[in-house]
Design a protein around this motif. Structure first.
Motif, PDB file in Angstrom:
ATOM      1  N   GLY A  93      31.441  35.838  32.646  1.00  0.00           N
ATOM      2  CA  GLY A  93      32.794  36.137  32.205  1.00  0.00           C
ATOM      3  C   GLY A  93      33.748  36.230  33.379  1.00  0.00           C
ATOM      4  O   GLY A  93      33.396  35.919  34.519  1.00  0.00           O
ATOM      5  N   VAL A  94      34.969  36.692  33.068  1.00  0.00           N
ATOM      6  CA  VAL A  94      36.032  36.800  34.055  1.00  0.00           C
ATOM      7  C   VAL A  94      36.519  38.247  34.084  1.00  0.00           C
ATOM      8  O   VAL A  94      36.759  38.852  33.035  1.00  0.00           O
ATOM      9  N   VAL A  95      36.679  38.786  35.299  1.00  0.00           N
ATOM     10  CA  VAL A  95      37.126  40.169  35.463  1.00  0.00           C
ATOM     11  C   VAL A  95      38.578  40.307  34.995  1.00  0.00           C
ATOM     12  O   VAL A  95      39.449  39.543  35.408  1.00  0.00           O
ATOM     13  N   ASP A  96      38.793  41.281  34.113  1.00  0.00           N
ATOM     14  CA  ASP A  96      40.126  41.595  33.603  1.00  0.00           C
ATOM     15  C   ASP A  96      40.701  42.822  34.320  1.00  0.00           C
ATOM     16  O   ASP A  96      41.900  42.928  34.513  1.00  0.00           O
ATOM     17  N   VAL A 143      36.005  39.796  30.419  1.00  0.00           N
ATOM     18  CA  VAL A 143      36.171  38.966  29.224  1.00  0.00           C
ATOM     19  C   VAL A 143      35.089  37.891  29.274  1.00  0.00           C
ATOM     20  O   VAL A 143      35.007  37.124  30.235  1.00  0.00           O
ATOM     21  N   LEU A 144      34.241  37.873  28.243  1.00  0.00           N
ATOM     22  CA  LEU A 144      33.133  36.918  28.193  1.00  0.00           C
ATOM     23  C   LEU A 144      33.637  35.535  27.808  1.00  0.00           C
ATOM     24  O   LEU A 144      34.722  35.400  27.233  1.00  0.00           O
ATOM     25  N   LYS A 145      32.834  34.522  28.060  1.00  0.00           N
ATOM     26  CA  LYS A 145      33.303  33.146  27.883  1.00  0.00           C
ATOM     27  C   LYS A 145      33.628  32.784  26.442  1.00  0.00           C
ATOM     28  O   LYS A 145      34.361  31.855  26.195  1.00  0.00           O
ATOM     29  N   TYR A 146      33.130  33.548  25.465  1.00  0.00           N
ATOM     30  CA  TYR A 146      33.421  33.217  24.077  1.00  0.00           C
ATOM     31  C   TYR A 146      34.444  34.158  23.445  1.00  0.00           C
ATOM     32  O   TYR A 146      34.576  34.224  22.237  1.00  0.00           O
TER      33      TYR A 146
END
Length: 132
Positions: A65-68, A82-85
């Protein structure tokens, strides 16, 4: 933290669950009543997940995922990812562990013994977890 998926393999000592988005997780606890094809929810505690560098899969039981956000809260830091889906998760780490930048791609490792498995609720995950 909850992840949705379907049981795709059943072995004597573990299950393999394919998550929305295609990642696969091994689960080794409370598995006897589940069958291949069952829709399930995996749960894990924030403190039992490990944030790794990069967004690449290097072993089993990795989600990306990407750090929010990465913020200090008392004795720990909370990293919101936030995960990829589209779902998101929050991981707790110690303050001395590496800080993460917003937008940084990361991998999250969860040991099979730290995952709990539940039947997917008939009303849906969001409704089942809603606070009224």
């Amino acid at each position: 933290n909850f992840l949705e998926g379907i049981v795709v393999e059943k072995h004597t000592d573990h299950l393999v669950v394919e998550l929305i988005g295609g990642d696969k997780m091994k689960v080794s606890k409370l598995i006897s009543s589940f069958l291949v094809g069952d829709r399930v929810v995996l749960g894990f505690r924030k403190a039992f997940a490990e944030v790794l560098d990069g967004g690449e899969k290097k072993q089993d039981n990795i989600i990306t995922g990407v750090v929010d956000s990465d913020r200090y809260l008392g004795e720990k830091r909370r990293i919101h990812i936030v995960l990829k889906y589209g779902r998101s998760t929050e991981i707790m780490v110690l303050p001395h562990e590496k800080s993460r930048n917003i937008g940084e791609r990361v991998s999250i490792y969860i040991r099979p013994e730290n995952l709990l498995i539940f039947r997917y609720p008939k009303e849906g995950i969001d409704e089942a977890l809603a606070v009224t």
